[in-house]
Write a protein that holds these residues in place. Structure first.
Motif, mmCIF file in Angstrom:
data_model
loop_
_atom_site.group_PDB
_atom_site.id
_atom_site.type_symbol
_atom_site.label_atom_id
_atom_site.label_comp_id
_atom_site.label_asym_id
_atom_site.label_seq_id
_atom_site.Cartn_x
_atom_site.Cartn_y
_atom_site.Cartn_z
ATOM 1 N N GLY A 14 0.899 -1.137 -0.028
ATOM 2 C CA GLY A 14 0.004 0.002 -0.046
ATOM 3 C C GLY A 14 0.889 1.346 -0.045
ATOM 4 O O GLY A 14 0.485 2.338 -0.707
ATOM 5 N N PRO A 226 4.064 -3.773 -5.556
ATOM 6 C CA PRO A 226 2.607 -4.194 -5.274
ATOM 7 C C PRO A 226 2.157 -5.346 -5.395
ATOM 8 O O PRO A 226 1.763 -6.177 -4.367
ATOM 9 C CB PRO A 226 1.765 -2.864 -5.753
ATOM 10 C CG PRO A 226 2.392 -1.686 -6.280
ATOM 11 C CD PRO A 226 3.966 -2.377 -6.501
ATOM 12 N N THR A 246 -3.861 -1.752 3.003
ATOM 13 C CA THR A 246 -3.418 -0.980 1.866
ATOM 14 C C THR A 246 -3.650 0.594 2.204
ATOM 15 O O THR A 246 -3.395 1.391 1.413
ATOM 16 C CB THR A 246 -3.749 -1.543 0.502
ATOM 17 O OG1 THR A 246 -5.178 -1.856 0.643
ATOM 18 C CG2 THR A 246 -3.175 -3.010 0.237
#
Length: 299
Positions: A14, A226, A246
């Protein structure tokens, strides 16, 4: 590996997304279009992650498995396109508020598709996070003055796409090693991006040279890290708690806009950041949160 380690991976994923809006705004200021920014991101990010796979353990995957993972990368590519569309008409702090709605959308998807009803702890955490996000974006000061309905619509679509990607990260072909899986996911994101926006910038040497630094930075923090971090952590956390973790992207986005873009951040916004961090901690350190919920999922 302890469950909180997996939570940390998702949290850092995140944080990586939180860096993107600042450099997208810088790329727009330098004269590059949304198609050029998005295309360079997926191109350089996918190239980097495939290079990394050369030095890691891999397993044989069937054509069906590859297809599933490739399709799983489509929402990842769409999220970038939709979010960067919203950044064309919204300021960074307001655009990320709409993207931030993935928190409750992800919980609804988990409830509707996986039949996992959200716990009281999770609902309280979401309320804390959403309140903090409104404060953090300055929505109660002058945030709405720069809002456009087009930007808001793109942002909400991005939030839905991101929620879908988070769920897929927790479900699809979990046995494939994270880096190999991330490389295929990124390839799916690149395919859908280039289908919608052909990479014409590759034909223009000047544009390619100018966009490369932005493409590398956005590729690393938007394409490489990510999916890799989510591939490691999401199967052990689940999309509901994963969406909460996140939420780290908003504090990072606010910090980056203040440091790099020299945007003014008042005390109310910093209070929102603190509230977001409290919400994340509450969802993970509460005695009935992540470890007990994870054990319950395994039973």
């Amino acid at each position: 590996m302890k469950t909180w380690y997996y939570a940390l991976f998702v949290f850092l994923g995140g944080c990586s997304f939180g860096i993107l809006s600042t450099f997208v705004k810088l790329a727009y200021s330098a004269g590059f279009s949304m198609a050029e920014v998005t295309g360079s991101q997926v191109l350089f990010g996918t190239l980097i992650i495939w290079v990394l796979t050369l030095f890691t353990k891999k397993v044989r995957v069937s054509p069906l498995q590859v297809t599933k993972i490739l399709l799983g990368g489509f929402p990842m590519g769409l999220t970038g396109i939709l979010y960067y569309h919203s950044l064309e008409t919204l300021n960074a702090s307001l655009a990320i508020i709409f993207l931030f709605q993935f928190i409750w959308i992800g919980t609804l998807l988990e409830w509707g598709i996986l039949k996992k009803k959200p716990s009281i702890v999770k609902v309280i955490s979401i309320i804390i996070l959403l309140t903090g996000s409104l404060l953090g974006a300055g929505i109660f000061t002058d945030g709405l003055q720069s809002m456009t309905w087009q930007g808001a619509a793109w942002g909400m679509l991005a939030a839905t796409s991101f929620s879908t990607f988070l769920m897929i990260s927790s479900l699809v072909e979990k046995q494939v090693p994270p880096i190999q899986r991330s490389a295929i996911l990124s390839s799916g994101a690149m395919i859908v991006t280039f289908l919608l926006f052909p990479p014409l910038f590759l034909m223009d040497g000047t544009t390619l040279v100018g966009i490369t630094p932005f493409g590398i930075i956005l590729g690393v923090f938007g394409v490489v890290l990510p999916p890799l971090l989510f591939s490691i952590g999401m199967p052990h956390i689940g999309p509901g708690l994963g969406s909460i973790l996140t939420a780290s992207e908003l504090p990072v986005a606010l910090f980056m806009s203040a440091i790099v873009l020299s945007e003014t951040v008042d005390w109310i916004q910093w209070a929102g950041v603190i509230l977001i961090l409290i919400g994340i901690l509450f969802s993970n350190l509460h005695p009935f949160s992540i470890n007990k919920e994870f054990k319950k999922q395994k039973e």
